[in-house]
Design a protein around this motif. Structure first.
Motif, PDB file in Angstrom:
ATOM      1  N   ASP A 119      -0.972  16.972  13.460  1.00  0.00           N
ATOM      2  CA  ASP A 119      -1.890  17.317  12.379  1.00  0.00           C
ATOM      3  C   ASP A 119      -1.738  16.342  11.221  1.00  0.00           C
ATOM      4  N   LEU A 120      -0.496  15.981  10.921  1.00  0.00           N
ATOM      5  CA  LEU A 120      -0.242  15.046   9.831  1.00  0.00           C
ATOM      6  C   LEU A 120      -0.822  13.670  10.148  1.00  0.00           C
ATOM      7  N   ALA A 121      -0.818  13.295  11.408  1.00  0.00           N
ATOM      8  CA  ALA A 121      -1.356  11.991  11.810  1.00  0.00           C
ATOM      9  C   ALA A 121      -2.856  11.912  11.582  1.00  0.00           C
ATOM     10  N   GLN A 122      -3.525  13.073  11.534  1.00  0.00           N
ATOM     11  CA  GLN A 122      -4.970  13.098  11.315  1.00  0.00           C
ATOM     12  C   GLN A 122      -5.340  13.239   9.843  1.00  0.00           C
ATOM     13  N   ARG A 123      -4.339  13.337   8.971  1.00  0.00           N
ATOM     14  CA  ARG A 123      -4.605  13.495   7.549  1.00  0.00           C
ATOM     15  C   ARG A 123      -5.316  12.255   7.010  1.00  0.00           C
ATOM     16  N   PRO A 124      -6.344  12.405   6.169  1.00  0.00           N
ATOM     17  CA  PRO A 124      -7.058  11.239   5.624  1.00  0.00           C
ATOM     18  C   PRO A 124      -6.104  10.295   4.889  1.00  0.00           C
ATOM     19  N   GLN A 125      -6.389   9.002   5.003  1.00  0.00           N
ATOM     20  CA  GLN A 125      -5.549   7.979   4.364  1.00  0.00           C
ATOM     21  C   GLN A 125      -6.399   6.962   3.618  1.00  0.00           C
ATOM     22  N   ILE A 126      -5.845   6.492   2.514  1.00  0.00           N
ATOM     23  CA  ILE A 126      -6.321   5.272   1.860  1.00  0.00           C
ATOM     24  C   ILE A 126      -5.201   4.250   2.038  1.00  0.00           C
ATOM     25  N   VAL A 127      -5.508   3.113   2.611  1.00  0.00           N
ATOM     26  CA  VAL A 127      -4.488   2.091   2.837  1.00  0.00           C
ATOM     27  C   VAL A 127      -4.550   1.077   1.692  1.00  0.00           C
ATOM     28  N   CYS A 128      -3.412   0.823   1.086  1.00  0.00           N
ATOM     29  CA  CYS A 128      -3.345  -0.122  -0.036  1.00  0.00           C
ATOM     30  C   CYS A 128      -2.528  -1.344   0.360  1.00  0.00           C
ATOM     31  N   ALA A 129      -3.175  -2.510   0.314  1.00  0.00           N
ATOM     32  CA  ALA A 129      -2.483  -3.775   0.547  1.00  0.00           C
ATOM     33  C   ALA A 129      -1.842  -4.176  -0.773  1.00  0.00           C
ATOM     34  N   ASN A 130      -0.563  -3.798  -0.940  1.00  0.00           N
ATOM     35  CA  ASN A 130       0.119  -4.002  -2.217  1.00  0.00           C
ATOM     36  C   ASN A 130       0.804  -5.372  -2.278  1.00  0.00           C
ATOM     37  N   LYS A 131       1.149  -5.765  -3.494  1.00  0.00           N
ATOM     38  CA  LYS A 131       1.791  -7.058  -3.790  1.00  0.00           C
ATOM     39  C   LYS A 131       0.872  -8.216  -3.422  1.00  0.00           C
ATOM     40  N   SER A 132      -0.426  -7.975  -3.528  1.00  0.00           N
ATOM     41  CA  SER A 132      -1.390  -9.020  -3.185  1.00  0.00           C
ATOM     42  C   SER A 132      -1.359 -10.172  -4.182  1.00  0.00           C
ATOM     43  N   ASP A 133      -0.792  -9.938  -5.375  1.00  0.00           N
ATOM     44  CA  ASP A 133      -0.736 -10.989  -6.392  1.00  0.00           C
ATOM     45  C   ASP A 133       0.265 -12.080  -6.041  1.00  0.00           C
ATOM     46  N   ILE A 134       1.195 -11.791  -5.135  1.00  0.00           N
ATOM     47  CA  ILE A 134       2.180 -12.811  -4.743  1.00  0.00           C
ATOM     48  C   ILE A 134       1.986 -13.223  -3.281  1.00  0.00           C
ATOM     49  N   LEU A 135       0.798 -12.931  -2.752  1.00  0.00           N
ATOM     50  CA  LEU A 135       0.474 -13.313  -1.382  1.00  0.00           C
ATOM     51  C   LEU A 135       0.241 -14.811  -1.292  1.00  0.00           C
ATOM     52  N   ASP A 136       0.836 -15.450  -0.310  1.00  0.00           N
ATOM     53  CA  ASP A 136       0.628 -16.882  -0.065  1.00  0.00           C
ATOM     54  C   ASP A 136      -0.848 -17.106   0.283  1.00  0.00           C
ATOM     55  N   PRO A 137      -1.555 -17.973  -0.454  1.00  0.00           N
ATOM     56  CA  PRO A 137      -2.980 -18.210  -0.183  1.00  0.00           C
ATOM     57  C   PRO A 137      -3.273 -18.630   1.249  1.00  0.00           C
ATOM     58  N   GLU A 138      -2.302 -19.220   1.916  1.00  0.00           N
ATOM     59  CA  GLU A 138      -2.517 -19.677   3.291  1.00  0.00           C
ATOM     60  C   GLU A 138      -2.178 -18.595   4.327  1.00  0.00           C
ATOM     61  N   SER A 139      -1.690 -17.446   3.852  1.00  0.00           N
ATOM     62  CA  SER A 139      -1.315 -16.380   4.772  1.00  0.00           C
ATOM     63  C   SER A 139      -2.551 -15.610   5.238  1.00  0.00           C
ATOM     64  N   ASP A 140      -2.509 -15.153   6.490  1.00  0.00           N
ATOM     65  CA  ASP A 140      -3.608 -14.346   7.016  1.00  0.00           C
ATOM     66  C   ASP A 140      -3.251 -12.853   7.043  1.00  0.00           C
ATOM     67  N   ASN A 141      -2.167 -12.493   6.334  1.00  0.00           N
ATOM     68  CA  ASN A 141      -1.703 -11.103   6.355  1.00  0.00           C
ATOM     69  C   ASN A 141      -2.790 -10.122   5.921  1.00  0.00           C
ATOM     70  N   LEU A 142      -3.446 -10.413   4.812  1.00  0.00           N
ATOM     71  CA  LEU A 142      -4.449  -9.496   4.280  1.00  0.00           C
ATOM     72  C   LEU A 142      -5.645  -9.390   5.215  1.00  0.00           C
ATOM     73  N   THR A 143      -6.098 -10.506   5.742  1.00  0.00           N
ATOM     74  CA  THR A 143      -7.246 -10.512   6.652  1.00  0.00           C
ATOM     75  C   THR A 143      -6.955  -9.712   7.907  1.00  0.00           C
ATOM     76  N   ARG A 144      -5.780  -9.911   8.484  1.00  0.00           N
ATOM     77  CA  ARG A 144      -5.419  -9.194   9.711  1.00  0.00           C
ATOM     78  C   ARG A 144      -5.274  -7.707   9.450  1.00  0.00           C
ATOM     79  N   LEU A 145      -4.640  -7.354   8.326  1.00  0.00           N
ATOM     80  CA  LEU A 145      -4.455  -5.937   8.003  1.00  0.00           C
ATOM     81  C   LEU A 145      -5.798  -5.257   7.756  1.00  0.00           C
TER      82      LEU A 145
END
Length: 215
Positions: A119-145
């Motif tokens: 039941d908990l697995a079906q609970r609504p979620q908002i996913v937050c990509a945090n620490k985006s201010d220090i993300l390497d511009p060449e990284s694809d982490n945000l795009t993949r996530l």
């Protein structure tokens, strides 16, 4: 020993050190301990968000780890406090500052939620990509996530709790979702009949019958 579960509208979940306590301190007047090491938070912290005419209770749930559903770390101690939350805000570190893969981290936490409670697995979620201010511009982490999360039907917001970026949008999205979410049913009372009353005022008569049975 009696322990109450945390009662909150929204639960912050994620691996250790992804910024949950920082988010709580930014959005509310709560003052949780914040430090750059795992398991800084050992008990849930609560705060009340009051912005844009909205008000709701936010719980900072201590960081989960793989195996939490089986009791690894302080798994059960942490997971049971999420039961009463109507909405989960799932924080994922996309910066790569600890050399982790955000997609794998996201899946790991959801796997623990599913193992603990379907039941908990079906609970609504908002996913937050945090620490985006220090993300390497060449990284694809945000795009993949983003692609991975949206394929599963979740909303992804790009934020930085430390830099206060995107937090206003997060509050608005939380309020929007809470306005249509029903309360979580976590306890249904059941009638338990009282045991019959037995009159024990008469003196006991214990004797042995002819066949050797004690009566």
């Amino acid at each position: 020993e009696l322990e109450l579960k945390t009662i909150a509208d929204v639960g912050l979940v994620g691996l250790p050190n992804v910024g949950k306590s920082t988010i709580l301190s930014v959005l509310t007047s709560a003052k949780p301990k914040i430090a750059n090491y795992h398991f800084t938070t050992l008990t849930p912290n609560l705060g009340v968000v009051k912005r844009y005419g909205e008000s709701f209770v936010l719980a900072d749930i201590p960081g989960l780890i793989e195996g939490a559903a089986e009791g690894a770390g302080l798994g059960h101690d942490f997971l049971r406090h999420i039961d009463r939350c109507r909405l989960l805000v799932h924080l994922v570190d996309v910066s790569g500052s600890e050399g982790r893969d955000p997609v794998a981290d996201f899946d790991a936490i959801n796997a623990e939620l599913s193992q603990y409670s379907p039941d908990l697995a079906q609970r609504p979620q908002i996913v937050c990509a945090n620490k985006s201010d220090i993300l390497d511009p060449e990284s694809d982490n945000l795009t993949r996530l983003r692609q991975h999360v949206e394929e599963q039907g979740y909303t992804l917001l790009e934020i930085s709790a430390a830099a206060h970026q995107g937090t206003g949008e997060l509050v608005k999205k939380i309020a929007e979702m809470l306005s249509v979410l029903p309360p979580v049913t976590v306890y249904e009372p059941e009638y338990v009949p009282k045991p019959p009353v037995i009159d024990s005022s008469a003196p006991l008569d214990i004797h042995r019958s002819d066949d050797g049975t004690w009566l």
